[in-house]
Design a protein around this motif. Structure first.
Motif, PDB file in Angstrom:
ATOM      1  N   HIS A  64       0.826  -1.198   0.000  1.00 44.50           N
ATOM      2  CA  HIS A  64       0.000   0.000   0.000  1.00 44.50           C
ATOM      3  C   HIS A  64       0.877   1.271   0.000  1.00 44.50           C
ATOM      4  N   LEU A  65       1.877   1.295   0.867  1.00 47.41           N
ATOM      5  CA  LEU A  65       2.739   2.486   0.952  1.00 47.41           C
ATOM      6  C   LEU A  65       3.466   2.741  -0.367  1.00 47.41           C
ATOM      7  N   LEU A  66       3.808   1.664  -1.069  1.00 48.06           N
ATOM      8  CA  LEU A  66       4.547   1.837  -2.328  1.00 48.06           C
ATOM      9  C   LEU A  66       3.678   2.420  -3.441  1.00 48.06           C
ATOM     10  N   GLN A  67       2.356   2.494  -3.189  1.00 47.02           N
ATOM     11  CA  GLN A  67       1.488   3.152  -4.167  1.00 47.02           C
ATOM     12  C   GLN A  67       1.576   4.671  -4.030  1.00 47.02           C
ATOM     13  N   LEU A  80      11.892  -7.801   2.822  1.00 47.17           N
ATOM     14  CA  LEU A  80      12.212  -8.313   1.480  1.00 47.17           C
ATOM     15  C   LEU A  80      12.028  -9.822   1.374  1.00 47.17           C
ATOM     16  N   GLY A  81      11.594 -10.456   2.451  1.00 46.64           N
ATOM     17  CA  GLY A  81      11.223 -11.868   2.387  1.00 46.64           C
ATOM     18  C   GLY A  81      10.005 -12.075   1.490  1.00 46.64           C
ATOM     19  N   ARG A  87       9.043  -7.402  -5.961  1.00 48.00           N
ATOM     20  CA  ARG A  87       8.587  -7.018  -7.311  1.00 48.00           C
ATOM     21  C   ARG A  87       8.112  -5.566  -7.324  1.00 48.00           C
ATOM     22  N   ALA A  88       7.373  -5.189  -6.282  1.00 48.74           N
ATOM     23  CA  ALA A  88       6.821  -3.822  -6.245  1.00 48.74           C
ATOM     24  C   ALA A  88       7.937  -2.778  -6.129  1.00 48.74           C
ATOM     25  N   ASP A  93      13.735   3.793  -6.155  1.00 50.34           N
ATOM     26  CA  ASP A  93      15.151   3.857  -5.779  1.00 50.34           C
ATOM     27  C   ASP A  93      15.313   3.094  -4.482  1.00 50.34           C
ATOM     28  N   VAL A  94      15.950   1.936  -4.541  1.00 48.42           N
ATOM     29  CA  VAL A  94      16.087   1.107  -3.343  1.00 48.42           C
ATOM     30  C   VAL A  94      17.534   1.195  -2.848  1.00 48.42           C
TER      31      VAL A  94
END
Ligand code: S3P
Length: 346
Positions: A64-67, A80-81, A87-88, A93-94
């Protein structure tokens, strides 16, 4: 969005706050959002529900936050598990804040509030996760030194490098929901019919969780319920609901029970949700209880009433708006729903 990843103790929150301040952006920490949503600390959540429930909640929260757009986001060390989270992250920028195991142990080894350190061997956990952090990251920044300001400067330089010398994009900071509106309600409320009619008027797609689940599994809802049991059905329903809520921009219709799932309820926090309210008289007519003598003997009316009493609080909690559908046509209800949405935009 700039997303900070790395092991516990890497300094994601400290460095993230500094970065956000320098860029004039908002800082968001996924663990804090989880704590706000569930009303308890991460440690309490682990103790009460276990790690697997935490991971489900964490995944839903992060997807949700990545939206959203434009803020600096720090993720918990185990986020990241999830393959869906990885994928999202492909469009962001990671930044991997890379700390040595020795430094991690120095910083958090004695911290009794960290549930993972009590239930796992830290050496093994570290070894298992390193490759995942490195493979997911756009840039890797060494973070052993005790100078968060310096690490923040290194992050900005590394990101500028990665973008061919350009500074990270302009400030922003909204957490947006993808679905335009989410429709909830019990069987007989007319959620699918109303959702479809409203979507048509709005020129949007209408996605229905039960249909989505059937497409994903290649099986009917009835078959899954009967052959695999309600527990399995609820798991599949949760996955289908979270997937639609994170990816669809139109109208999303949830099955009558999906709102009861904590991860689904959490992902509705910032959504516009319409609860289609209905009493037993209208529901029985719409579902056809009264037309079937066999059903009258089984007394589905009673089960419907009991279930509705149990679920009503969850519908009400999720709802931005409630529409009473008693005695009304689906078109009439859909028109009211469109009016509510248009009124909000005006
Ligand atoms: C975890 C790390 C924690 C928190 C939870 C699980 C992990 O976040 O999400 O305790 O699995 O490594 P931090 O990395 O911010 O400490």
């Amino acid at each position: 969005m700039i997303v900070l990843v790395g092991f516990m103790g890497a300094g994601k929150s400290t460095v993230g706050r500094l970065l956000a301040a320098r860029l004039g952006r908002r800082f968001v920490d996924s663990d804090h959002v989880i704590e706000e949503r569930c009303g308890c600390t991460v440690q309490e959540f682990f103790a009460a529900e276990g790690e697997s429930a935490f991971r489900t909640f964490e995944e839903a929260t992060i997807l949700h936050l990545l939206q959203g757009e434009g803020y600096v986001l720090a993720l918990g060390g185990g986020a990241l598990g999830s393959a869906r989270v990885r994928r999202a992250l492909a469009d962001h920028d990671v930044v991997y804040l890379d700390t040595s195991l020795e430094e991690v142990i120095r910083r958090v080894g004695q911290d009794s509030r960290r549930p993972m350190l009590r239930s796992h061997d830290v050496h093994q956990l570290y070894a298992d996760r390193l490759a995942v952090y490195a493979a997911t990251a756009t840039v890797v920044v060494p973070a052993d030194r005790h100078d968060p300001e310096g690490v923040a400067s290194d992050v900005l330089a590394a990101l500028a490098d990665a973008h061919g010398g350009a500074a990270p994009d302009a400030p922003g900071g909204t957490v947006s929901t993808t679905a335009a509106v989410v429709v909830v309600g019990p069987p007989g409320a007319g959620t699918t019919t109303v959702g479809t009619l409203a979507a048509a008027r709005l020129g949007l797609e209408c996605a229905d969780v039960e249909r989505h689940l059937e497409e994903r599994t290649g099986r009917s809802v009835g078959d899954i319920f009967v052959d695999d049991g309600e527990g399995r059905y609820r798991e599949l329903e949760r996955e289908a609901a979270l997937d639609l809520l994170a990816t669809r921009t139109g109208v999303v219709v949830l099955g009558g029970g999906a709102v009861l799932d904590p991860a689904v309820a959490a992902s509705l926090d910032d959504a516009r949700v319409v609860f289609l309210d209905v009493g037993i008289a209208d529901a029985a007519k719409r579902i056809g209880f009264d037309r079937s003598p066999a059903l009258v003997l089984l007394n589905p009316r009673r089960s419907w009433i009991v279930q509705m009493e149990q679920r009503r609080p969850a519908y009400q909690r999720a709802a931005t708006w409630t529409i009473d559908t008693a005695g009304r046509s689906a078109q009439d209800v859909a028109d009211e729903l469109v009016g509510l949405l248009e009124g909000e935009e005006a």
